[in-house]
Motif scaffolding. Structure first.
Motif, PDB file in Angstrom:
ATOM      1  N   LYS A  53       0.817  -1.209   0.000  1.00 15.93           N
ATOM      2  CA  LYS A  53       0.000   0.000   0.000  1.00 15.93           C
ATOM      3  C   LYS A  53       0.852   1.261   0.000  1.00 15.93           C
ATOM      4  CE  LYS A  53      -4.129  -1.956   2.182  1.00 15.93           C
ATOM      5  NZ  LYS A  53      -4.986  -1.744   1.015  1.00 15.93           N
ATOM      6  N   VAL A  54       1.923   1.243   0.786  1.00 18.97           N
ATOM      7  CA  VAL A  54       2.785   2.418   0.890  1.00 18.97           C
ATOM      8  C   VAL A  54       3.512   2.679  -0.422  1.00 18.97           C
ATOM      9  CG1 VAL A  54       4.846   3.342   1.998  1.00 18.97           C
ATOM     10  CG2 VAL A  54       3.075   2.259   3.382  1.00 18.97           C
ATOM     11  N   LEU A  55       4.067   1.634  -1.013  1.00 21.15           N
ATOM     12  CA  LEU A  55       4.848   1.811  -2.237  1.00 21.15           C
ATOM     13  C   LEU A  55       4.014   2.363  -3.381  1.00 21.15           C
ATOM     14  CD1 LEU A  55       7.066  -1.409  -2.140  1.00 21.15           C
ATOM     15  CD2 LEU A  55       7.778   0.940  -1.693  1.00 21.15           C
ATOM     16  N   ASN A  56       2.728   2.084  -3.364  1.00 23.24           N
ATOM     17  CA  ASN A  56       1.846   2.634  -4.397  1.00 23.24           C
ATOM     18  C   ASN A  56       1.741   4.150  -4.302  1.00 23.24           C
ATOM     19  OD1 ASN A  56       1.267   0.161  -5.515  1.00 23.24           O
ATOM     20  ND2 ASN A  56      -0.556  -0.183  -4.269  1.00 23.24           N
ATOM     21  N   PHE A  57       1.982   4.692  -3.110  1.00 23.00           N
ATOM     22  CA  PHE A  57       1.810   6.126  -2.907  1.00 23.00           C
ATOM     23  C   PHE A  57       3.114   6.913  -2.997  1.00 23.00           C
ATOM     24  CE2 PHE A  57      -2.319   4.901  -1.313  1.00 23.00           C
ATOM     25  CZ  PHE A  57      -3.110   6.005  -1.580  1.00 23.00           C
ATOM     26  N   ILE A  58       4.238   6.294  -2.673  1.00 24.39           N
ATOM     27  CA  ILE A  58       5.467   7.079  -2.567  1.00 24.39           C
ATOM     28  C   ILE A  58       6.226   7.198  -3.888  1.00 24.39           C
ATOM     29  CG2 ILE A  58       5.725   6.490  -0.138  1.00 24.39           C
ATOM     30  CD1 ILE A  58       7.881   4.508  -0.857  1.00 24.39           C
ATOM     31  N   GLN A  59       5.734   6.551  -4.932  1.00 31.60           N
ATOM     32  CA  GLN A  59       6.402   6.665  -6.222  1.00 31.60           C
ATOM     33  C   GLN A  59       6.379   8.116  -6.708  1.00 31.60           C
ATOM     34  OE1 GLN A  59       7.950   4.039  -7.499  1.00 31.60           O
ATOM     35  NE2 GLN A  59       7.208   2.754  -5.821  1.00 31.60           N
ATOM     36  N   GLY A  60       7.561   8.687  -6.939  1.00 29.61           N
ATOM     37  CA  GLY A  60       7.648  10.026  -7.497  1.00 29.61           C
ATOM     38  C   GLY A  60       7.341  11.153  -6.530  1.00 29.61           C
ATOM     39  N   ILE A  61       7.290  10.870  -5.227  1.00 29.38           N
ATOM     40  CA  ILE A  61       7.012  11.914  -4.247  1.00 29.38           C
ATOM     41  C   ILE A  61       8.166  12.920  -4.208  1.00 29.38           C
ATOM     42  CG2 ILE A  61       6.753  12.400  -1.780  1.00 29.38           C
ATOM     43  CD1 ILE A  61       4.281  11.249  -3.055  1.00 29.38           C
ATOM     44  N   GLN A  62       7.849  14.199  -4.328  1.00 24.19           N
ATOM     45  CA  GLN A  62       8.868  15.254  -4.291  1.00 24.19           C
ATOM     46  C   GLN A  62       9.002  15.873  -2.905  1.00 24.19           C
ATOM     47  OE1 GLN A  62      10.851  15.877  -7.004  1.00 24.19           O
ATOM     48  NE2 GLN A  62       9.758  14.096  -7.814  1.00 24.19           N
ATOM     49  N   GLY A  63       7.906  15.913  -2.158  1.00 23.57           N
ATOM     50  CA  GLY A  63       7.930  16.521  -0.833  1.00 23.57           C
ATOM     51  C   GLY A  63       7.985  15.471   0.257  1.00 23.57           C
ATOM     52  N   THR A  64       6.866  15.312   0.980  1.00 18.58           N
ATOM     53  CA  THR A  64       6.809  14.374   2.097  1.00 18.58           C
ATOM     54  C   THR A  64       5.505  13.597   2.049  1.00 18.58           C
ATOM     55  OG1 THR A  64       8.119  15.854   3.498  1.00 18.58           O
ATOM     56  CG2 THR A  64       6.841  14.157   4.611  1.00 18.58           C
ATOM     57  N   CYS A  65       5.597  12.306   2.313  1.00 16.73           N
ATOM     58  CA  CYS A  65       4.414  11.450   2.430  1.00 16.73           C
ATOM     59  C   CYS A  65       4.367  10.873   3.836  1.00 16.73           C
ATOM     60  CB  CYS A  65       4.449  10.323   1.403  1.00 16.73           C
ATOM     61  SG  CYS A  65       3.119   9.100   1.607  1.00 16.73           S
ATOM     62  N   VAL A  66       3.250  11.066   4.521  1.00 17.56           N
ATOM     63  CA  VAL A  66       3.024  10.473   5.841  1.00 17.56           C
ATOM     64  C   VAL A  66       1.928   9.428   5.705  1.00 17.56           C
ATOM     65  CG1 VAL A  66       2.306  10.866   8.222  1.00 17.56           C
ATOM     66  CG2 VAL A  66       3.693  12.589   7.051  1.00 17.56           C
ATOM     67  N   CYS A  67       2.214   8.227   6.140  1.00 21.09           N
ATOM     68  CA  CYS A  67       1.228   7.140   6.122  1.00 21.09           C
ATOM     69  C   CYS A  67       0.912   6.743   7.558  1.00 21.09           C
ATOM     70  CB  CYS A  67       1.774   5.944   5.359  1.00 21.09           C
ATOM     71  SG  CYS A  67       0.773   4.439   5.549  1.00 21.09           S
ATOM     72  N   MET A  68      -0.376   6.701   7.903  1.00 21.05           N
ATOM     73  CA  MET A  68      -0.807   6.309   9.240  1.00 21.05           C
ATOM     74  C   MET A  68      -1.936   5.301   9.137  1.00 21.05           C
ATOM     75  SD  MET A  68      -0.837   9.989  11.249  1.00 21.05           S
ATOM     76  CE  MET A  68      -2.002  10.787  10.115  1.00 21.05           C
ATOM     77  N   SER A  69      -1.906   4.287   9.991  1.00 19.42           N
ATOM     78  CA  SER A  69      -2.954   3.280  10.007  1.00 19.42           C
ATOM     79  C   SER A  69      -3.250   2.886  11.443  1.00 19.42           C
ATOM     80  CB  SER A  69      -2.524   2.054   9.198  1.00 19.42           C
ATOM     81  OG  SER A  69      -3.509   1.042   9.266  1.00 19.42           O
ATOM     82  N   LEU A  70      -4.542   2.699  11.746  1.00 20.21           N
ATOM     83  CA  LEU A  70      -4.956   2.359  13.112  1.00 20.21           C
ATOM     84  C   LEU A  70      -6.153   1.426  13.063  1.00 20.21           C
ATOM     85  CD1 LEU A  70      -4.466   3.046  16.176  1.00 20.21           C
ATOM     86  CD2 LEU A  70      -6.294   4.747  15.918  1.00 20.21           C
ATOM     87  N   SER A  71      -6.128   0.402  13.907  1.00 25.40           N
ATOM     88  CA  SER A  71      -7.280  -0.484  14.030  1.00 25.40           C
ATOM     89  C   SER A  71      -8.467   0.291  14.588  1.00 25.40           C
ATOM     90  CB  SER A  71      -6.958  -1.653  14.963  1.00 25.40           C
ATOM     91  OG  SER A  71      -8.141  -2.339  15.333  1.00 25.40           O
ATOM     92  N   ASN A  72      -9.631   0.060  14.042  1.00 30.31           N
ATOM     93  CA  ASN A  72     -10.845   0.705  14.546  1.00 30.31           C
ATOM     94  C   ASN A  72     -11.260   0.163  15.900  1.00 30.31           C
ATOM     95  OD1 ASN A  72     -10.992   2.113  12.100  1.00 30.31           O
ATOM     96  ND2 ASN A  72     -12.282   0.546  11.149  1.00 30.31           N
ATOM     97  N   PHE A  73     -10.569  -0.877  16.357  1.00 32.12           N
ATOM     98  CA  PHE A  73     -10.920  -1.513  17.628  1.00 32.12           C
ATOM     99  C   PHE A  73      -9.754  -1.480  18.620  1.00 32.12           C
ATOM    100  CE2 PHE A  73     -13.476  -3.364  14.274  1.00 32.12           C
ATOM    101  CZ  PHE A  73     -14.763  -3.322  14.814  1.00 32.12           C
ATOM    102  N   THR A  74      -8.780  -0.617  18.378  1.00 33.22           N
ATOM    103  CA  THR A  74      -7.613  -0.554  19.268  1.00 33.22           C
ATOM    104  C   THR A  74      -8.015  -0.203  20.696  1.00 33.22           C
ATOM    105  OG1 THR A  74      -5.419   0.409  19.578  1.00 33.22           O
ATOM    106  CG2 THR A  74      -7.143   1.892  18.799  1.00 33.22           C
ATOM    107  N   ASN A  75      -7.253  -0.737  21.631  1.00 32.09           N
ATOM    108  CA  ASN A  75      -7.465  -0.402  23.045  1.00 32.09           C
ATOM    109  C   ASN A  75      -6.544   0.716  23.504  1.00 32.09           C
ATOM    110  OD1 ASN A  75      -9.478  -2.380  23.612  1.00 32.09           O
ATOM    111  ND2 ASN A  75      -7.895  -3.960  23.653  1.00 32.09           N
TER     112      ASN A  75
END
Length: 337
Positions: A213-235
């Motif tokens: 998923k990440v590699l699909n987004f960072i191709q050709g990035i010139q600035g900054t890419c932040v990726c965040m993921s969280l379980s909807n059921f995290t404690n």
């Protein structure tokens, strides 16, 4: 066998987790791991299919049904002036039904990351991508600015982008000390299940991330890419994360250094130790995490645990997750004191 509602929910969550991880031979795997029949597993899969939570991608394989959204914010249109706007208008409507602790974490992390774009990136545009399913919410923020590692490297006159990334791991790092505490990335990275920053061809991450998923987004990035993921059921809770790294007065007093994320190979030299030690005097306790590190050199160990510690006796250095080889070198230098 009749299961309790709690047991049923735990089985469903386990199945969804394995679907997210693209586990092969899903029904057989879940059956073996949980000690239930494959027919029972199929009954749960049928229920999840019926409710529209998952879909069948091919025979015996499933995937989570996801909603995907894309937004763009332009500075010239006045859309990069409010750091809560993206969260309030784009993400909150999707997660407002989730537990309060999940909402609080996203509220904090989204506003912090958008604020970095507004105040530090010199970007004219921010692209926001959201992928939301029953199990997980994932967010990508991509700006066209100067690049976070380049900004840090130049501001602090560091030798390399790797040095800039090393400083990020510690926290309390900001290029605008009068207006920012330098805590946003540190605490956001601890709250998320996946947290990654890509810029200048380099990656900052403290935990796992989905490579595909990440590699699909960072191709050709010139600035900054932040990726965040969280379980909807995290404690997890924001208060818990802040509390772990705070002292009795609530100050940011503790940091954790994951060495495997900083060095490509086992740390061996005094110069590597000096990189790690830079700015650590700002903390009261430093956790040195050796998970995934197979060995450390005598020079690194002596510089860090003997020389630096001798000059900073009031600061606690706590090594954790040491294997036998690392322990032996640690004991060697400490015994020579």
């Amino acid at each position: 066998m009749k299961f309790s509602d709690e047991k049923k929910n735990s089985i469903k969550m386990y199945i969804l987790e394995k679907i997210e991880q693209k586990t092969e031979s899903l029904s057989k795997y879940v059956s073996n791991e949980l000690g239930i029949s494959q027919n029972t597993v199929h009954s749960y899969l049928s229920e999840l299919l019926e409710k529209g939570i998952i879909t069948k991608s091919k025979r015996g394989a499933y995937e989570l049904v996801s909603q995907k959204y894309e937004y763009t914010f332009a500075r010239e249109k006045g859309e990069l002036e409010n750091d809560t706007h993206a969260y309030n208008e784009c993400l909150y409507p999707l997660i407002k039904h989730l537990p309060e602790n999940v909402i609080e974490i996203w509220d904090y992390t989204m506003s912090e990351m958008v604020n970095n774009v507004i105040d530090h990136s010199d970007a004219e545009k921010l692209d926001l991508y959201i992928e939301h399913n029953y199990f997980t919410t994932r967010v990508f923020l991509i700006d066209n600015g100067v690049g976070i590692f380049k900004k840090i490297k130049e501001h602090f006159s560091l030798a390399s982008f790797d040095d800039a990334i090393c400083e990020l791991f510690k926290g309390k790092l900001t290029t605008d000390i009068d207006n920012h505490s330098g805590e946003g990335i540190f605490f956001s990275s601890k709250m998320m299940d996946e947290f990654l920053i890509f810029s200048s061809g380099k990656i900052f991450t403290v935990n796992k991330y989905d490579d595909e998923k990440v590699l699909n987004f960072i191709q050709g990035i010139q600035g900054t890419c932040v990726c965040m993921s969280l379980s909807n059921f995290t404690n997890k809770t924001a208060a818990e994360i802040f509390g772990f790294y705070s002292n009795v007065d609530g100050g940011f007093a503790k940091t954790r250094i994951p060495l495997k994320n900083i060095f490509d190979k086992s740390p061996v030299s005094r110069s590597q130790a000096k990189r790690i030690c830079n700015r650590l005097e700002q903390f009261k306790e430093v956790i040195v995490d050796f998970e995934g590190v197979n060995w450390m050199g005598q020079g690194f160990a002596h510089q860090f645990f003997v020389v630096w510690q001798k000059n900073h006796p009031s600061i606690s250095l706590l090594p954790i997750n040491m294997n036998d080889d690392v322990k032996n070198m640690y004991s060697h230098v400490m015994g020579a004191m």
